[in-house]
Write a protein that holds these residues in place. Structure first.
Motif, PDB file in Angstrom:
ATOM      1  N   GLU A  14       0.832  -1.205   0.000  1.00 18.35           N
ATOM      2  CA  GLU A  14       0.000   0.000   0.000  1.00 18.35           C
ATOM      3  C   GLU A  14       0.873   1.264   0.000  1.00 18.35           C
ATOM      4  O   GLU A  14       0.537   2.253  -0.659  1.00 18.35           O
ATOM      5  CB  GLU A  14      -0.945   0.017   1.210  1.00 18.35           C
ATOM      6  CG  GLU A  14      -1.960  -1.113   1.220  1.00 18.35           C
ATOM      7  CD  GLU A  14      -1.420  -2.440   1.783  1.00 18.35           C
ATOM      8  OE1 GLU A  14      -2.120  -3.449   1.617  1.00 18.35           O
ATOM      9  OE2 GLU A  14      -0.314  -2.460   2.342  1.00 18.35           O
ATOM     10  N   LEU A  15       1.978   1.225   0.740  1.00 19.57           N
ATOM     11  CA  LEU A  15       2.875   2.378   0.772  1.00 19.57           C
ATOM     12  C   LEU A  15       3.553   2.562  -0.577  1.00 19.57           C
ATOM     13  O   LEU A  15       3.654   3.681  -1.085  1.00 19.57           O
ATOM     14  CB  LEU A  15       3.922   2.229   1.880  1.00 19.57           C
ATOM     15  CG  LEU A  15       4.910   3.387   2.014  1.00 19.57           C
ATOM     16  CD1 LEU A  15       4.194   4.704   2.275  1.00 19.57           C
ATOM     17  CD2 LEU A  15       5.903   3.083   3.131  1.00 19.57           C
ATOM     18  N   GLU A  17       2.372   1.652  -3.465  1.00 24.47           N
ATOM     19  CA  GLU A  17       1.345   2.134  -4.392  1.00 24.47           C
ATOM     20  C   GLU A  17       1.072   3.619  -4.184  1.00 24.47           C
ATOM     21  O   GLU A  17       0.959   4.387  -5.147  1.00 24.47           O
ATOM     22  CB  GLU A  17       0.061   1.332  -4.224  1.00 24.47           C
ATOM     23  CG  GLU A  17      -1.016   1.698  -5.214  1.00 24.47           C
ATOM     24  CD  GLU A  17      -2.275   0.856  -5.053  1.00 24.47           C
ATOM     25  OE1 GLU A  17      -3.346   1.377  -5.390  1.00 24.47           O
ATOM     26  OE2 GLU A  17      -2.187  -0.296  -4.587  1.00 24.47           O
ATOM     27  N   ALA A  18       0.985   4.040  -2.924  1.00 27.72           N
ATOM     28  CA  ALA A  18       0.744   5.452  -2.624  1.00 27.72           C
ATOM     29  C   ALA A  18       1.898   6.307  -3.148  1.00 27.72           C
ATOM     30  O   ALA A  18       1.671   7.393  -3.698  1.00 27.72           O
ATOM     31  CB  ALA A  18       0.563   5.653  -1.121  1.00 27.72           C
ATOM     32  N   GLN A  21       1.638   6.585  -6.921  1.00 24.98           N
ATOM     33  CA  GLN A  21       0.537   7.460  -7.324  1.00 24.98           C
ATOM     34  C   GLN A  21       0.860   8.938  -7.105  1.00 24.98           C
ATOM     35  O   GLN A  21       0.255   9.798  -7.727  1.00 24.98           O
ATOM     36  CB  GLN A  21      -0.743   7.083  -6.590  1.00 24.98           C
ATOM     37  CG  GLN A  21      -1.311   5.756  -7.043  1.00 24.98           C
ATOM     38  CD  GLN A  21      -2.545   5.344  -6.250  1.00 24.98           C
ATOM     39  OE1 GLN A  21      -2.973   6.045  -5.340  1.00 24.98           O
ATOM     40  NE2 GLN A  21      -3.111   4.204  -6.596  1.00 24.98           N
ATOM     41  N   SER A  22       1.805   9.209  -6.229  1.00 29.54           N
ATOM     42  CA  SER A  22       2.136  10.608  -5.942  1.00 29.54           C
ATOM     43  C   SER A  22       3.289  11.126  -6.800  1.00 29.54           C
ATOM     44  O   SER A  22       3.629  12.304  -6.708  1.00 29.54           O
ATOM     45  CB  SER A  22       2.486  10.774  -4.462  1.00 29.54           C
ATOM     46  OG  SER A  22       3.720  10.153  -4.184  1.00 29.54           O
TER      47      SER A  22
END
Length: 88
Positions: A14-15, A17-18, A21-22
């Protein structure tokens, strides 16, 4: 100058992916991580300097006996805030 590398970093998906995305256009995860490290180093340097100034001020106040009352500080801060709000 030779370059060095940081050890690889394991993170939760999740980290990762975040972070992906940023990313900005053309930015890589490696570049993102490098910039984050640079900014953290700079921020910590500012924090150390801030604490050092505070401790020096405290020591100077103890040495000279010249203190400023909390009420006076609060009034000055309120004035600064009012000025800043009026300037918006």
């Amino acid at each position: 100058m030779k370059t060095a590398s940081f050890p690889s970093l394991r993170v939760e998906p999740e980290l990762r992916e975040a972070a992906e995305q940023s990313l900005q256009e053309g930015e890589t995860i490696s570049g993102f991580v490098e910039q984050a490290i640079r900014e953290s180093i700079e921020r910590r340097g500012h924090q150390r300097a801030f604490v050092a100034r505070g401790l020096a001020s405290r020591d100077n106040a103890k040495r000279t006996g010249n203190y400023v009352a909390a009420d006076a500080v609060m009034e000055r801060l309120k004035g600064m805030l009012a000025t800043a709000k009026a300037g918006k």
